[in-house]
Design a protein around this motif. Structure first.
Motif, mmCIF file in Angstrom:
data_model
loop_
_atom_site.group_PDB
_atom_site.id
_atom_site.type_symbol
_atom_site.label_atom_id
_atom_site.label_comp_id
_atom_site.label_asym_id
_atom_site.label_seq_id
_atom_site.Cartn_x
_atom_site.Cartn_y
_atom_site.Cartn_z
ATOM 1 N N GLY A 12 0.786 -1.210 0.000
ATOM 2 C CA GLY A 12 0.000 0.000 0.000
ATOM 3 C C GLY A 12 0.826 1.271 0.000
ATOM 4 O O GLY A 12 0.298 2.360 -0.088
ATOM 5 N N GLU A 13 2.161 1.131 0.083
ATOM 6 C CA GLU A 13 3.039 2.303 0.147
ATOM 7 C C GLU A 13 2.917 3.104 -1.143
ATOM 8 O O GLU A 13 3.131 2.588 -2.227
ATOM 9 N N ASP A 14 2.534 4.368 -1.016
ATOM 10 C CA ASP A 14 2.375 5.259 -2.162
ATOM 11 C C ASP A 14 1.361 4.733 -3.176
ATOM 12 O O ASP A 14 1.425 5.081 -4.334
ATOM 13 N N ALA A 15 0.436 3.889 -2.763
ATOM 14 C CA ALA A 15 -0.563 3.348 -3.674
ATOM 15 C C ALA A 15 -1.891 4.059 -3.442
ATOM 16 O O ALA A 15 -2.458 3.976 -2.365
ATOM 17 N N ALA A 16 -2.349 4.747 -4.468
ATOM 18 C CA ALA A 16 -3.635 5.417 -4.342
ATOM 19 C C ALA A 16 -4.757 4.400 -4.445
ATOM 20 O O ALA A 16 -5.757 4.505 -3.753
ATOM 21 N N HIS A 17 -4.601 3.397 -5.303
ATOM 22 C CA HIS A 17 -5.670 2.448 -5.573
ATOM 23 C C HIS A 17 -5.182 1.008 -5.467
ATOM 24 O O HIS A 17 -4.200 0.642 -6.103
ATOM 25 N N LEU A 18 -5.892 0.241 -4.674
ATOM 26 C CA LEU A 18 -5.620 -1.190 -4.570
ATOM 27 C C LEU A 18 -6.904 -1.943 -4.844
ATOM 28 O O LEU A 18 -7.991 -1.473 -4.510
ATOM 29 N N VAL A 19 -6.767 -3.111 -5.425
ATOM 30 C CA VAL A 19 -7.899 -4.027 -5.519
ATOM 31 C C VAL A 19 -7.489 -5.272 -4.741
ATOM 32 O O VAL A 19 -6.381 -5.778 -4.876
ATOM 33 N N VAL A 20 -8.391 -5.728 -3.879
ATOM 34 C CA VAL A 20 -8.144 -6.901 -3.039
ATOM 35 C C VAL A 20 -9.171 -7.952 -3.406
ATOM 36 O O VAL A 20 -10.370 -7.749 -3.246
ATOM 37 N N TRP A 21 -8.693 -9.077 -3.925
ATOM 38 C CA TRP A 21 -9.554 -10.233 -4.186
ATOM 39 C C TRP A 21 -9.200 -11.265 -3.128
ATOM 40 O O TRP A 21 -8.033 -11.585 -2.932
ATOM 41 N N LEU A 22 -10.211 -11.770 -2.418
ATOM 42 C CA LEU A 22 -9.909 -12.831 -1.460
ATOM 43 C C LEU A 22 -11.073 -13.776 -1.312
ATOM 44 O O LEU A 22 -12.225 -13.435 -1.544
ATOM 45 N N ASP A 23 -10.723 -15.007 -0.982
ATOM 46 C CA ASP A 23 -11.717 -15.998 -0.586
ATOM 47 C C ASP A 23 -11.251 -16.578 0.741
ATOM 48 O O ASP A 23 -10.406 -16.001 1.412
ATOM 49 N N GLY A 35 0.267 3.398 -14.857
ATOM 50 C CA GLY A 35 1.154 2.468 -15.546
ATOM 51 C C GLY A 35 0.611 1.055 -15.465
ATOM 52 O O GLY A 35 -0.577 0.843 -15.229
ATOM 53 N N PRO A 36 1.462 0.067 -15.624
ATOM 54 C CA PRO A 36 1.032 -1.329 -15.559
ATOM 55 C C PRO A 36 0.516 -1.716 -14.171
ATOM 56 O O PRO A 36 1.012 -1.224 -13.155
ATOM 57 N N VAL A 37 -0.463 -2.589 -14.149
ATOM 58 C CA VAL A 37 -0.984 -3.137 -12.893
ATOM 59 C C VAL A 37 -0.052 -4.250 -12.470
ATOM 60 O O VAL A 37 0.421 -5.021 -13.291
ATOM 61 N N HIS A 38 0.232 -4.344 -11.164
ATOM 62 C CA HIS A 38 1.037 -5.476 -10.716
ATOM 63 C C HIS A 38 0.502 -6.029 -9.402
ATOM 64 O O HIS A 38 -0.058 -5.306 -8.587
ATOM 65 N N GLU A 39 0.662 -7.350 -9.274
ATOM 66 C CA GLU A 39 0.272 -8.013 -8.034
ATOM 67 C C GLU A 39 1.370 -7.744 -7.027
ATOM 68 O O GLU A 39 2.535 -7.955 -7.275
ATOM 69 N N GLN A 124 -8.043 -7.335 -12.843
ATOM 70 C CA GLN A 124 -7.396 -6.059 -13.135
ATOM 71 C C GLN A 124 -8.247 -5.195 -14.070
ATOM 72 O O GLN A 124 -8.384 -3.987 -13.862
ATOM 73 N N THR A 125 -8.833 -5.815 -15.089
ATOM 74 C CA THR A 125 -9.704 -5.092 -16.023
ATOM 75 C C THR A 125 -10.920 -4.532 -15.291
ATOM 76 O O THR A 125 -11.293 -3.362 -15.476
ATOM 77 N N PHE A 130 -13.705 0.120 -12.854
ATOM 78 C CA PHE A 130 -14.336 0.662 -11.653
ATOM 79 C C PHE A 130 -13.745 2.015 -11.294
ATOM 80 O O PHE A 130 -14.456 2.989 -11.086
ATOM 81 N N PHE A 131 -12.421 2.092 -11.190
ATOM 82 C CA PHE A 131 -11.784 3.332 -10.776
ATOM 83 C C PHE A 131 -11.904 4.417 -11.855
ATOM 84 O O PHE A 131 -12.016 5.599 -11.539
ATOM 85 N N ALA A 132 -11.916 4.037 -13.124
ATOM 86 C CA ALA A 132 -12.056 5.014 -14.202
ATOM 87 C C ALA A 132 -13.437 5.664 -14.189
ATOM 88 O O ALA A 132 -13.574 6.841 -14.533
#
Length: 144
Positions: A12-23, A35-39, A124-125, A130-132
């Motif tokens: 989360g450091e310097d991250a404005a937007h995160l997506v969390v997928w969990l089960d 830029g590019p999305v990365h896990e 990611q898509t 969502f954020f756009a």
């Protein structure tokens, strides 16, 4: 519980937007930027698959492990906006945990959306769209 962090430092450091997928057994956290999305975080509870048998009492779902939720909370602690997605009750478990334990962090969850087991690219898509929609990914000076 196992955890890997493909990027260095706190996800989360310097991250404005995160997506969390969990089960109930796996969490994936992605950093979204222009830029590019990365896990940036991937953790497992080590609890394996949950089986629900016919004629069994209850929903067949187990409560998520508190240590598992705490590790996810730590990984997203510096994010400004978090999109929480996932299947069944797991999608709401993290938000409920944060509301009880870390209410300031819970306020950064902007939405909780149902998404079953889908590919990394599909997650990611979905998150980018969502954020756009809310111009959430624009630099602060352009949002006004």
């Amino acid at each position: 519980m196992t955890s890997t962090n493909p990027s260095s430092g706190n996800p989360g450091e310097d991250a404005a937007h995160l997506v969390v997928w969990l089960d109930h057994r796996l969490a994936r956290i992605y950093v979204l930027s222009r830029g590019p999305v990365h896990e940036c975080h991937n953790s497992e509870t080590g609890e394996g698959h949950v089986h629900h048998h016919a004629d069994a009492i209850g929903s067949g779902y187990i409560a998520l492990n508190e240590r598992y939720l705490e590790s996810i909370s730590d990984a997203i602690s510096n994010a400004r906006e978090i999109l929480r997605v996932g299947p069944a009750d797991a999608k709401t478990a993290l938000k409920s945990f944060l509301e009880r334990r870390k209410p300031l962090q819970a306020a950064n969850i902007v939405a909780v959306e149902p998404l079953d087991h889908i590919s990394d690219g599909q997650i990611q898509t979905y998150a980018r769209k969502f954020f756009a929609r809310g111009d959430h990914m624009m630099p602060p000076s352009k949002q006004e």
